[in-house]
Design an enzyme around this catalytic site. Structure first.
Site, PDB file in Angstrom:
ATOM      1  N   GLU A  89       0.818  -1.226   0.000  1.00  0.00           N
ATOM      2  CA  GLU A  89       0.000   0.000   0.000  1.00  0.00           C
ATOM      3  C   GLU A  89       0.849   1.273   0.000  1.00  0.00           C
ATOM      4  O   GLU A  89       0.525   2.246  -0.680  1.00  0.00           O
ATOM      5  CB  GLU A  89      -0.957   0.014   1.192  1.00  0.00           C
ATOM      6  CG  GLU A  89      -2.166  -0.905   1.050  1.00  0.00           C
ATOM      7  CD  GLU A  89      -1.871  -2.353   1.405  1.00  0.00           C
ATOM      8  OE1 GLU A  89      -0.756  -2.639   1.889  1.00  0.00           O
ATOM      9  OE2 GLU A  89      -2.764  -3.211   1.218  1.00  0.00           O
TER      10      GLU A  89
ATOM     11  N   HIS B 153     -11.187  -4.937   9.673  1.00  0.00           N
ATOM     12  CA  HIS B 153     -11.744  -4.692   8.332  1.00  0.00           C
ATOM     13  C   HIS B 153     -13.054  -3.921   8.375  1.00  0.00           C
ATOM     14  O   HIS B 153     -13.818  -3.948   7.415  1.00  0.00           O
ATOM     15  CB  HIS B 153     -11.996  -6.028   7.611  1.00  0.00           C
ATOM     16  CG  HIS B 153     -10.760  -6.622   7.004  1.00  0.00           C
ATOM     17  ND1 HIS B 153      -9.633  -6.912   7.727  1.00  0.00           N
ATOM     18  CD2 HIS B 153     -10.472  -6.971   5.721  1.00  0.00           C
ATOM     19  CE1 HIS B 153      -8.721  -7.437   6.926  1.00  0.00           C
ATOM     20  NE2 HIS B 153      -9.202  -7.480   5.703  1.00  0.00           N
TER      21      HIS B 153
END
Lengths: 325, 325
Positions: free
Chosen positions: B60, B129
């Site tokens: 990322e 998440h």
């Protein structure tokens, strides 16, 4: 040496400019005229000058926070750099960047980045843009031995190699990340260039105190990169003759170690070789010395006489439109 | 005019940008061959090819850093970060680099970059998440943050984000991809920093964004049955934040409750409540209420998770407790 008088003059003058500029910066810091953090490049001049002298004007350079040397080697005006160090309106960022954040986009000098390792992915992206647009530009990304233990280092090497991007990864291994020796931070020891092998990037370790070796290795690397074969990794072994920052008393290393490296001073070595090979005369080196002293004195005068930034400028350039948000 | 779902709206906005501007490309994890974790880029790889639809390694930080570099190199990258939880791995690039390069370079640089990411809980994905972290980015000068609640706003705001010359975070709620609304065939855009009154009312103002707009609308329907006419204001963008529209509504109704999915501590609700008391204090009949996520990491179990998220029932209860109805 495969260089003529004009070329060696330029290399020597640039290295000496960095040396004198940094010495003067250190003095101005002690006088309280430069604030914040100040990281000097003294001892490492051969790398910035050797690498950057091999580049084309349209290539990109991106580097870390010890960035004055790279900026000056790229031809950023010393006046503008010194003014930025003093936080003046005439500085390269109008006093908003400071020592660690020098930028000169017109010269492809894409900064001075002060988070260790942070410039590596950005280098990959600059290279991606060049490849995307079909340009044969190369991105040189300077970083230190401290950066190689960051995840971004590995992410960036992987991406650049995976996509055959035109990046020259230029590791300046000065043996210390701040005050911690590389032997205590890197499991692979001092031969960090071997990490590149994991990503199938050709790599070499060279003498970073030898400007000619740096330049010639860079030229070979650039040729390969421009031919579209992907990134190259160079580890230049070097040493900073001074502390991490100006305020560092260097309790973590022996003065004998510093003296050993000072004996390999890149400026002395190059000057002596040039004189021995009759590429430079004593008179010419004296003349260069004089020119550089004047340049640094003028930069200091310019910066000292420049205005402080206006308070109104505080809000400029947060966004594309002033005072938005 | 046709009714479409939010996934189609975002997908349409991305296709338009790819069709109209060669400098636009998309980079992210599993956006190509896998067609996108939330299927937004389904079919893109076939239509635009691997140079413009770039499947990246799971890196990322390097994805965002490379996009920043590509933006500096003159391209207009769109990044997909699979969920906002993974943005934490790219925090350095987003906050230290994307948000600051224009300022630190005093306008020499610009970073036209859109980072699309998926936010929110409610899918029983567990604590790592299910977060709604867009508010963190909204605290940073140099960034812009969008969190749309329906397809119309999503498309209009995405067009503006892609045309913007600064970095924009575009947070799509995982549970809103099938949300429907009318979307005109002809091109329209929505400026950043303009909240929208989603339901007009006279008795209490409910302020929300993203999925909580739907919760607020549901609460308004319940309140209506009990004789209270609620106005629902959708912030749409968290930075720039349109406090004028919110304050105007609060002045009209004299009551306000802010609803958000993020934890209450340090949430957007605090900022909005503060703005209401600054701009509408004399018009208020009581304190500004807040409904937010319960201060626990998101639990996996469905019953527990539902208890941790704001619901219409909790909003109604808050309104009734505060204003004694």
């Amino acid at each position: 040496m495969n260089l003529d008088n004009g070329q060696v003059t330029e290399l020597y003058e640039r290295m000496l400019l960095i040396r004198r500029f940094e010495e003067q910066s250190g003095r101005l810091y002690m006088e309280g005229k430069i604030k914040g953090f100040l990281h000097l490049y003294i001892g490492e001049e051969a790398i910035a000058v050797g690498v950057i002298s091999a580049l084309r004007d349209d290539d990109y350079i991106i580097t870390h926070y010890r960035d004055h040397g790279h900026a000056l080697a790229r031809g950023m005006p010393p006046n503008v750099v010194m003014a930025e160090l003093m936080g003046k309106a005439t500085g390269s960022s109008g006093g908003k960047g400071g020592s660690m954040h020098l930028f000169d986009v017109r010269r492809g000098f894409m900064g001075g980045h002060a988070i260790v390792g942070g410039q590596l992915p950005i280098a990959v992206g600059l290279a991606l843009s060049a490849k995307y647009k079909g340009e044969d530009k190369v991105v040189v990304c300077f970083f230190g031995d401290g950066a190689v233990n960051q995840g971004e280092f590995h992410e960036s090497l992987n991406m650049a190699s995976l996509w055959d991007l035109p990046v020259l990864f230029l590791l300046e291994n000065n043996l210390y990340g701040m005050g911690t020796h590389v032997d205590r931070t890197h499991a692979g020891g001092r031969d960090i260039y071997m990490s590149a092998d994991a990503y199938k990037i050709p790599a070499a370790q060279i003498d970073g105190m030898n400007v000619v070796e740096v330049r010639e290795t860079t030229q070979q690397a650039l040729e390969r990169i421009r031919s579209g074969k992907g990134p190259v990794f160079i580890e230049a072994m070097t040493y900073r003759f001074v502390g991490h920052s100006v305020q560092d008393p260097q309790a973590y290393r022996d003065s004998s170690e510093i003296e050993q490296w000072r004996a390999k001073d890149p400026l002395d070595a190059f000057r002596e070789t040039c004189i021995a090979e009759a590429l430079l005369s004593e008179e010419e080196t004296a003349q260069i010395d004089e020119t550089v002293r004047e340049t640094v004195a003028e930069a200091t005068r310019f910066a000292e006489e420049s205005q402080e930034p206006s308070l109104e400028s505080l809000y400029d350039n947060v966004y594309d439109r002033t005072r938005q948000v | 005019m046709a009714e479409i779902i939010l996934r189609e709206a975002v997908s349409r906005g991305l296709r338009e940008a790819l069709d109209e501007d060669e400098r636009v490309f998309i980079i992210g994890e599993d956006i190509g061959a896998f067609k996108g974790a939330y299927a937004v880029t389904s079919g893109f790889l076939d239509d635009y090819g691997p140079e413009r639809i770039i499947d990246s390694p799971i890196s990322e930080s390097a994805i965002v850093g490379a996009a920043i570099g590509a933006a500096l190199g003159g391209l207009r990258p769109i990044v997909e970060i699979m969920t906002i939880n993974f943005m934490l791995l790219a925090m350095d690039q987003v906050v230290n680099h994307a948000a600051k390069l224009r300022y630190m370079s005093n306008g020499q640089m610009k970073v036209p970059l859109v980072i699309r990411t998926v936010t929110g809980g409610g899918g029983q994905l567990g604590a790592t998440h299910s977060q709604s972290l867009e508010v963190w980015f909204a605290t940073v000068p140099g960034l812009k943050v969008i969190a749309p609640s329906d397809p119309y706003d999503a498309l209009g705001l995405l067009r503006t984000a892609i045309a913007d010359d600064d970095p924009v975070i575009f947070a799509e709620h995982a549970l809103l991809y099938r949300a429907r609304s009318e979307v005109p065939d002809e091109r329209y855009t929505i400026p950043l920093g303009q909240a929208k009154v989603k339901r007009e009312g006279t008795d209490v103002t409910l302020v929300a964004y993203s999925r909580m707009v739907h919760v607020a609308l549901e609460a308004a329907a319940i309140l209506a049955e009990r004789g209270m006419d609620a106005e629902v204001v959708d912030l749409r963008t968290l930075r720039p934040l349109d406090t004028d529209t919110v304050a105007q509504s609060a002045r009209k109704t004299g009551r306000a409750v802010v609803v958000e999915e993020f934890w209450r501590t340090g949430g957007m609700g605090a900022e909005v409540a503060s703005a209401i008391q600054e701009k509408a204090f004399d018009y208020l009949d009581g304190p500004v209420g807040r409904v937010g996520g319960v201060e626990v990491p998101a639990p996996y179990n469905g019953t527990l998770e539902a208890a941790a998220l704001p619901t219409a029932g909790r909003v109604v209860e808050t309104v009734e407790n505060l204003y004694g109805i």
